[in-house]
Design an enzyme around this catalytic site. Structure first.
Site, PDB file in Angstrom:
ATOM      1  N   SER A  91      -9.570 -24.394  35.052  1.00 10.58           N
ATOM      2  CA  SER A  91      -8.314 -24.149  35.569  1.00 10.58           C
ATOM      3  C   SER A  91      -8.311 -24.137  37.044  1.00 10.58           C
ATOM      4  O   SER A  91      -7.367 -23.773  37.739  1.00 10.58           O
ATOM      5  CB  SER A  91      -7.496 -22.825  34.895  1.00 10.58           C
ATOM      6  OG  SER A  91      -8.443 -21.913  35.229  1.00 10.58           O
ATOM      7  N   THR A 193      -4.960 -19.806  37.477  1.00 16.82           N
ATOM      8  CA  THR A 193      -5.131 -19.632  38.928  1.00 16.82           C
ATOM      9  C   THR A 193      -5.899 -18.496  39.129  1.00 16.82           C
ATOM     10  O   THR A 193      -5.823 -17.297  38.504  1.00 16.82           O
ATOM     11  CB  THR A 193      -3.691 -19.054  39.483  1.00 16.82           C
ATOM     12  OG1 THR A 193      -2.865 -20.273  39.075  1.00 16.82           O
ATOM     13  CG2 THR A 193      -3.755 -18.851  40.926  1.00 16.82           C
ATOM     14  N   THR A 211      -6.148 -23.184  42.604  1.00 15.50           N
ATOM     15  CA  THR A 211      -5.918 -23.617  40.987  1.00 15.50           C
ATOM     16  C   THR A 211      -5.814 -25.032  40.828  1.00 15.50           C
ATOM     17  O   THR A 211      -5.603 -25.782  41.896  1.00 15.50           O
ATOM     18  CB  THR A 211      -4.474 -23.108  40.587  1.00 15.50           C
ATOM     19  OG1 THR A 211      -4.362 -23.244  39.094  1.00 15.50           O
ATOM     20  CG2 THR A 211      -3.396 -23.676  41.287  1.00 15.50           C
ATOM     21  N   ARG A 221       3.190 -32.843  40.152  1.00 17.33           N
ATOM     22  CA  ARG A 221       3.643 -31.492  40.129  1.00 17.33           C
ATOM     23  C   ARG A 221       2.706 -30.513  40.968  1.00 17.33           C
ATOM     24  O   ARG A 221       1.668 -30.492  41.138  1.00 17.33           O
ATOM     25  CB  ARG A 221       3.585 -30.979  38.584  1.00 17.33           C
ATOM     26  CG  ARG A 221       3.914 -29.728  38.300  1.00 17.33           C
ATOM     27  CD  ARG A 221       2.834 -28.684  38.281  1.00 17.33           C
ATOM     28  NE  ARG A 221       3.324 -27.403  37.869  1.00 17.33           N
ATOM     29  CZ  ARG A 221       2.694 -26.254  37.856  1.00 17.33           C
ATOM     30  NH1 ARG A 221       1.533 -26.235  38.417  1.00 17.33           N
ATOM     31  NH2 ARG A 221       3.253 -25.057  37.614  1.00 17.33           N
ATOM     32  N   VAL A 222       3.676 -29.606  41.603  1.00 13.02           N
ATOM     33  CA  VAL A 222       3.036 -28.523  42.349  1.00 13.02           C
ATOM     34  C   VAL A 222       3.644 -27.264  41.834  1.00 13.02           C
ATOM     35  O   VAL A 222       4.868 -27.091  41.775  1.00 13.02           O
ATOM     36  CB  VAL A 222       3.303 -28.775  43.886  1.00 13.02           C
ATOM     37  CG1 VAL A 222       2.763 -27.531  44.724  1.00 13.02           C
ATOM     38  CG2 VAL A 222       2.698 -29.938  44.501  1.00 13.02           C
ATOM     39  N   ASP A 224       3.374 -22.836  41.784  1.00 15.51           N
ATOM     40  CA  ASP A 224       3.540 -21.721  42.966  1.00 15.51           C
ATOM     41  C   ASP A 224       2.535 -21.310  43.874  1.00 15.51           C
ATOM     42  O   ASP A 224       2.291 -20.802  44.886  1.00 15.51           O
ATOM     43  CB  ASP A 224       4.091 -20.226  42.058  1.00 15.51           C
ATOM     44  CG  ASP A 224       2.735 -19.889  41.452  1.00 15.51           C
ATOM     45  OD1 ASP A 224       2.172 -20.734  40.575  1.00 15.51           O
ATOM     46  OD2 ASP A 224       2.219 -18.669  41.706  1.00 15.51           O
ATOM     47  N   THR A 244       0.082 -15.110  38.995  1.00 16.34           N
ATOM     48  CA  THR A 244      -0.695 -16.363  37.976  1.00 16.34           C
ATOM     49  C   THR A 244       0.329 -16.332  36.883  1.00 16.34           C
ATOM     50  O   THR A 244       1.415 -15.776  36.796  1.00 16.34           O
ATOM     51  CB  THR A 244      -1.839 -15.775  37.680  1.00 16.34           C
ATOM     52  OG1 THR A 244      -2.397 -16.896  36.838  1.00 16.34           O
ATOM     53  CG2 THR A 244      -1.701 -14.355  36.643  1.00 16.34           C
ATOM     54  N   GLY A 245       0.089 -17.597  36.170  1.00 18.95           N
ATOM     55  CA  GLY A 245       1.075 -18.128  35.397  1.00 18.95           C
ATOM     56  C   GLY A 245       1.884 -19.142  35.346  1.00 18.95           C
ATOM     57  O   GLY A 245       1.704 -20.161  36.169  1.00 18.95           O
ATOM     58  N   LEU A 246       3.094 -19.270  34.791  1.00 21.38           N
ATOM     59  CA  LEU A 246       4.076 -20.554  35.163  1.00 21.38           C
ATOM     60  C   LEU A 246       4.563 -20.457  36.344  1.00 21.38           C
ATOM     61  O   LEU A 246       5.400 -19.848  36.467  1.00 21.38           O
ATOM     62  CB  LEU A 246       4.946 -20.684  33.842  1.00 21.38           C
ATOM     63  CG  LEU A 246       5.902 -21.788  33.907  1.00 21.38           C
ATOM     64  CD1 LEU A 246       5.314 -22.910  33.705  1.00 21.38           C
ATOM     65  CD2 LEU A 246       6.982 -21.738  32.783  1.00 21.38           C
TER      66      LEU A 246
END
Length: 335
Positions: A91, A193, A211, A221-222, A224, A244-246
């Protein structure tokens, strides 16, 4: 009468007596004695490194720099580079899972004690995106470079072109292509991330985030992670936060900036992280049960906090000679 009211009334009723006795007992020697403040904050235990997920090698590399009187900015870059170079981490950096077209693209940002920041988005063929972000911050008039421009800049500063798609990640991508279903997965076994915060011996704070983004994302796609204020924010007077996460959900609430601002208002890092997560799940039509977001934060006093939507998010903290993984509390509890 409850205990709180009782203590309040008792305090008021004895106030005069206490003041009178204090005045009587004063003499020339004690008149110049300064009282000890009961609200005096403890001295921070520095240096300190904290990062998202279970990344002891990364925090160790960062802490080593701080132990040797290095600065926080050097520490977070070094720590993130460890994960970028780890091909078993699918990741971040080399070995990261590709987009749906088979391209590994990286996002990263970095921010120093003075509020300077740099970022790269949709970077191909370069392992150490965090180093490119730092160069953008320190050696260009810009904050962010994207795509081909970011890649060409990386070559100009001496970084080598590499194939980031390892055999392991390529195999996983081909398996995904059989059905080509895309849905964000609440990450439990692996992590995404890496975000890192550090405070050096001078008490100065810096942070970084890097990340390869969501696996099998749409091309271009980008998330956060490279967005200052969303994936990372530092205010050297207050503290710092990384997410971190979506990423789409973090961007919608400008999450890391929010956490730092909540700390500015007096909340602890833990309280600020919890409030920021609540903002996400309270959004109308939020599908929070099907995605994960986690925050870590640190304030100027060296206090840390972490919180997530779901279970299994963790952070790694290196402080006072201890490099430990800490499971974060979470808001969605099992029924």
């Amino acid at each position: 009468m409850d205990r709180r009211k009782f203590l309040k009334n008792a305090t008021l009723s004895t106030a005069g007596f206490a003041v009178t006795n204090t005045l009587i007992s004063c003499n020339d020697e004690t008149k110049n004695t300064k009282p000890i403040s009961s609200t005096q904050k403890p001295i921070p235990v520095l240096p300190l490194v904290i990062a998202t997920w279970n990344v002891p090698n990364a925090t160790k590399a960062a802490y080593k720099i701080l132990e040797n009187n290095g600065n926080a900015l050097d520490a977070v870059e070094a720590g993130c580079k460890v994960e970028e170079a780890d091909i078993t981490n699918q990741s971040v950096g080399k070995g990261g899972l590709p987009d749906r077209d088979g391209n590994v693209t990286l996002d990263a940002c970095i921010m120093d004690k003075n509020g300077n920041c740099g970022a790269v988005v949709y970077l191909k063929n370069i392992t150490h995106a965090v180093s490119v972000a730092r160069h953008v911050m320190e050696n260009t008039p810009h904050v962010m470079l994207a795509g081909k421009g970011a890649e060409e800049y990386a070559y100009k500063i001496g970084l080598k072109k590499e194939n980031l798609l390892t055999e392991s990640s390529k195999k996983a991508w081909k398996k995904w292509k059989v059905e080509s279903k895309y849905k964000p997965i609440i990450n439990i076994e692996n992590h995404d991330t890496i975000g890192m915060l550090a405070i050096d011996k001078n008490g100065d704070i810096s942070g970084a985030c890097t990340t390869s983004g969501l696996a099998y994302k749409m091309g271009g796609r980008v998330g956060d992670s490279p967005i200052i204020g969303a994936g990372l924010f530092i205010d050297n007077e207050i503290g710092g936060c990384v997410a971190t996460g979506l990423g789409e959900e973090v961007v919608k609430t400008v999450g890391s900036f929010l956490v730092v601002e909540l700390m500015r208002q007096g909340k602890t890092p833990q309280e600020a992280c919890e409030e920021a997560i609540k903002r996400i799940i309270k959004k109308p039509n939020s599908d929070y049960k099907n995605f994960q977001v986690g925050y870590i934060a640190v304030n100027k006093a060296g206090e840390t906090g972490s919180f997530a939507i779901h279970q299994w998010f963790s952070s790694t903290k290196y402080q006072d000679g201890k490099n430990e993984n800490i499971q974060a509390d979470f808001i969605v509890k099992a029924k």
